[in-house]
Write a protein that holds these residues in place. Structure first.
Motif, PDB file in Angstrom:
ATOM      1  N   VAL A  32       0.840  -1.194   0.000  1.00 12.78           N
ATOM      2  CA  VAL A  32       0.000   0.000   0.000  1.00 12.78           C
ATOM      3  C   VAL A  32       0.881   1.253   0.000  1.00 12.78           C
ATOM      4  O   VAL A  32       0.631   2.204  -0.751  1.00 12.78           O
ATOM      5  N   LYS A  33       1.922   1.248   0.815  1.00 14.63           N
ATOM      6  CA  LYS A  33       2.851   2.380   0.856  1.00 14.63           C
ATOM      7  C   LYS A  33       3.483   2.598  -0.521  1.00 14.63           C
ATOM      8  O   LYS A  33       3.621   3.738  -0.975  1.00 14.63           O
ATOM      9  N   ALA A  34       3.869   1.515  -1.178  1.00 14.23           N
ATOM     10  CA  ALA A  34       4.476   1.622  -2.514  1.00 14.23           C
ATOM     11  C   ALA A  34       3.486   2.210  -3.514  1.00 14.23           C
ATOM     12  O   ALA A  34       3.849   3.059  -4.330  1.00 14.23           O
ATOM     13  N   ILE A  35       2.241   1.792  -3.449  1.00 16.68           N
ATOM     14  CA  ILE A  35       1.211   2.334  -4.352  1.00 16.68           C
ATOM     15  C   ILE A  35       1.020   3.818  -4.096  1.00 16.68           C
ATOM     16  O   ILE A  35       0.939   4.618  -5.036  1.00 16.68           O
ATOM     17  N   ILE A  36       0.985   4.202  -2.832  1.00 15.29           N
ATOM     18  CA  ILE A  36       0.829   5.619  -2.490  1.00 15.29           C
ATOM     19  C   ILE A  36       2.011   6.420  -3.032  1.00 15.29           C
ATOM     20  O   ILE A  36       1.828   7.481  -3.632  1.00 15.29           O
ATOM     21  N   ASN A  37       3.217   5.910  -2.827  1.00 14.65           N
ATOM     22  CA  ASN A  37       4.410   6.612  -3.312  1.00 14.65           C
ATOM     23  C   ASN A  37       4.440   6.737  -4.831  1.00 14.65           C
ATOM     24  O   ASN A  37       4.856   7.759  -5.360  1.00 14.65           O
ATOM     25  N   ASN A  65       1.890   7.040  -6.744  1.00 14.89           N
ATOM     26  CA  ASN A  65       0.791   7.893  -7.200  1.00 14.89           C
ATOM     27  C   ASN A  65       0.771   9.269  -6.549  1.00 14.89           C
ATOM     28  O   ASN A  65      -0.227   9.975  -6.646  1.00 14.89           O
ATOM     29  N   LYS A  66       1.843   9.659  -5.905  1.00 13.06           N
ATOM     30  CA  LYS A  66       1.874  10.944  -5.205  1.00 13.06           C
ATOM     31  C   LYS A  66       1.658  12.124  -6.143  1.00 13.06           C
ATOM     32  O   LYS A  66       1.029  13.091  -5.795  1.00 13.06           O
ATOM     33  N   GLY A  67       2.176  12.038  -7.347  1.00 10.98           N
ATOM     34  CA  GLY A  67       2.065  13.153  -8.286  1.00 10.98           C
ATOM     35  C   GLY A  67       0.734  13.253  -9.012  1.00 10.98           C
ATOM     36  O   GLY A  67       0.498  14.198  -9.753  1.00 10.98           O
ATOM     37  N   LEU A  68      -0.144  12.288  -8.819  1.00 13.71           N
ATOM     38  CA  LEU A  68      -1.423  12.273  -9.567  1.00 13.71           C
ATOM     39  C   LEU A  68      -2.463  13.163  -8.964  1.00 13.71           C
ATOM     40  O   LEU A  68      -2.635  13.437  -7.905  1.00 13.71           O
TER      41      LEU A  68
END
Length: 122
Positions: free
Chosen positions: A112-117, A119-122
């Motif tokens: 989940v942390k990797a997915i958040i990281n 997609n931070k710029g979206l």
């Protein structure tokens, strides 16, 4: 999108899996506890058709059914209702619930942390 009953949802799961099928194929795909009558499943499929979830191709008096709504579309709609109805559209509330219920392993949390990281710029 109109909500489905548990039985309608179970039949839709089979339609999504088989892509196209006859009522007998749906019955065959259901667990043996005991199998529902043909007329019951036929009625459920007709209800799915009326709700706009499925359609059919007629071969004389025999009907081959297929889904009109993808599993992804249904999942999005169902999740939106769940998310707004039970979690007040709060991601914090949702994740807090999942973590407190012990549904996430350490590996899941890292994903989940990797997915958040990502997609931070979206």
């Amino acid at each position: 999108m109109e909500e489905l009953t548990k039985t309608e949802e179970r039949v839709m799961q089979i339609l999504w899996q088989l892509k196209k099928c006859f009522v007998k194929d749906i019955i065959d795909a259901l667990p043996d506890d005991p199998k529902p009558p043909y007329n019951t499943i036929s009625s459920v499929v007709r209800l799915l058709e009326k709700k706009g979830y499925a359609s059919f191709k007629a071969y004389g008096k025999t009907y081959e059914y297929f889904p009109l709504i993808s599993k992804t579309e249904y999942r999005k709609s169902s999740f939106k209702k769940l998310f707004s109805g039970y979690f007040d559209n709060s991601a914090e509330s949702l994740f807090s619930f999942i973590v407190k219920e012990g549904q996430l392993s350490e590996e899941d949390l890292n994903k989940v942390k990797a997915i958040i990281n990502q997609n931070k710029g979206l």
